[in-house]
Motif scaffolding. Structure first.
Motif, PDB file in Angstrom:
ATOM      1  N   ASN A 122       0.757  -1.139   0.005  1.00  0.00           N
ATOM      2  CA  ASN A 122      -0.172   0.041  -0.173  1.00  0.00           C
ATOM      3  C   ASN A 122       1.007   1.354  -0.075  1.00  0.00           C
ATOM      4  OD1 ASN A 122      -2.549   1.426   1.821  1.00  0.00           O
ATOM      5  ND2 ASN A 122      -2.688   1.127  -0.046  1.00  0.00           N
ATOM      6  N   ARG A 123       0.283   2.265  -0.586  1.00  0.00           N
ATOM      7  CA  ARG A 123       1.156   3.669  -0.706  1.00  0.00           C
ATOM      8  C   ARG A 123       0.081   4.780  -0.463  1.00  0.00           C
ATOM      9  NH1 ARG A 123       3.478   3.383  -6.550  1.00  0.00           N
ATOM     10  NH2 ARG A 123       1.250   2.302  -6.864  1.00  0.00           N
ATOM     11  N   ARG A 125      -0.326   7.527  -2.221  1.00  0.00           N
ATOM     12  CA  ARG A 125      -0.857   8.241  -3.461  1.00  0.00           C
ATOM     13  C   ARG A 125      -1.381   7.458  -4.467  1.00  0.00           C
ATOM     14  NH1 ARG A 125       0.735  13.187  -4.539  1.00  0.00           N
ATOM     15  NH2 ARG A 125       1.661  12.636  -6.635  1.00  0.00           N
ATOM     16  N   PHE A 126      -1.050   6.203  -4.641  1.00  0.00           N
ATOM     17  CA  PHE A 126      -1.620   5.507  -5.615  1.00  0.00           C
ATOM     18  C   PHE A 126      -2.553   4.164  -5.296  1.00  0.00           C
ATOM     19  CE2 PHE A 126       2.168   7.941  -6.926  1.00  0.00           C
ATOM     20  CZ  PHE A 126       1.549   8.629  -8.124  1.00  0.00           C
ATOM     21  N   ASP A 127      -3.166   3.743  -6.191  1.00  0.00           N
ATOM     22  CA  ASP A 127      -4.042   2.710  -5.943  1.00  0.00           C
ATOM     23  C   ASP A 127      -3.773   1.319  -6.215  1.00  0.00           C
ATOM     24  OD1 ASP A 127      -6.160   4.437  -5.019  1.00  0.00           O
ATOM     25  OD2 ASP A 127      -7.409   4.233  -6.767  1.00  0.00           O
ATOM     26  N   ARG A 132      -5.577   3.596  -2.276  1.00  0.00           N
ATOM     27  CA  ARG A 132      -4.452   4.425  -1.914  1.00  0.00           C
ATOM     28  C   ARG A 132      -4.763   4.971  -0.498  1.00  0.00           C
ATOM     29  NH1 ARG A 132      -5.122  10.295  -4.313  1.00  0.00           N
ATOM     30  NH2 ARG A 132      -7.559  10.553  -4.472  1.00  0.00           N
ATOM     31  N   ASP A 158       5.804   4.413  -1.246  1.00  0.00           N
ATOM     32  CA  ASP A 158       5.757   5.633  -2.093  1.00  0.00           C
ATOM     33  C   ASP A 158       7.035   6.113  -2.464  1.00  0.00           C
ATOM     34  OD1 ASP A 158       2.787   7.276  -1.979  1.00  0.00           O
ATOM     35  OD2 ASP A 158       3.114   6.204  -0.048  1.00  0.00           O
TER      36      ASP A 158
END
Length: 199
Positions: A122-123, A125-127, A132, A158
């Motif tokens: 998981n991050r 900013r992005f899915d 996200r 990230d």
């Protein structure tokens, strides 16, 4: 609702029977817990000899346990380090498991509930690996019933993913700091004490 007594820290087995081929809309890819896939309807079976072992969980997204006396609820929110990467599979040795054990020993009759909201990859900013973090924090942490505290440990992917796998999905230090700050602000606004862990 299911009327069963669940001791603090106990494992709960949940059986799902799928009669026909079906898409799985919910999956936990790296659950670090043992799951089993058997043939036929084994939902009432005490054991599943010959079942195929799986490390991923399907169809179930959460379980709530009712406690007649309210207890503090800590949600551990993060990536694979929270999810349990590197821990012994099936042994409940993820850091939230160990934290829960320590809190049970310390608080005795009124334990602190610990919810593991870790998601490997998981991050903020992005899915790509789940929703996200800036969206998921509200769903998987702040919406947990009775939450009083959150531990936030997210952001290393990230930084690292853009160098190894997804160079087009960039994140700066300021982006990660803003995401962490936003989670803290959202938690405070909801009356939740947020603890930020180092990356």
């Amino acid at each position: 609702p299911v009327d069963i007594h669940v001791p603090d820290g106990a494992d709960v087995a949940v059986s799902v029977y799928v009669k026909e081929e079906a898409d799985c809309t919910t999956a936990h890819r790296c659950a670090y817990a043992m799951h089993h896939l058997g043939r036929g309807d084994t939902t009432g079976a005490a054991a599943m000899p010959g079942a195929e072992p799986l490390l991923s969980g399907y169809w179930m997204s959460a379980m709530e346990v009712y406690r007649p006396v309210a207890a503090p609820v800590v949600v551990a929110f993060g990536d694979s380090l929270t999810d349990g990467h590197g821990s012994t599979v099936g042994a409940n040795r993820r850091y939230p498991d160990l934290l829960a054990q320590r809190l049970r020993q310390r608080h005795g009759a009124l334990p602190v509930a610990v919810v593991n909201a870790g998601l490997s990859g998981n991050r903020w900013r992005f899915d790509r690996f789940g929703q996200r973090g800036i969206e998921r924090f509200r769903r998987d942490a702040l919406s947990v019933s009775g939450i009083t505290h959150a531990i936030v440990q997210l952001g290393i992917n990230d930084i690292g993913f853009q160098h190894q796998w997804t160079p087009q999905e960039t994140a700066t230090a300021d982006d990660v700091i803003a995401s962490l700050s936003g989670a803290v602000a959202a938690g405070r606004a909801a009356g939740v004490q947020v603890h930020v862990a180092t990356l």
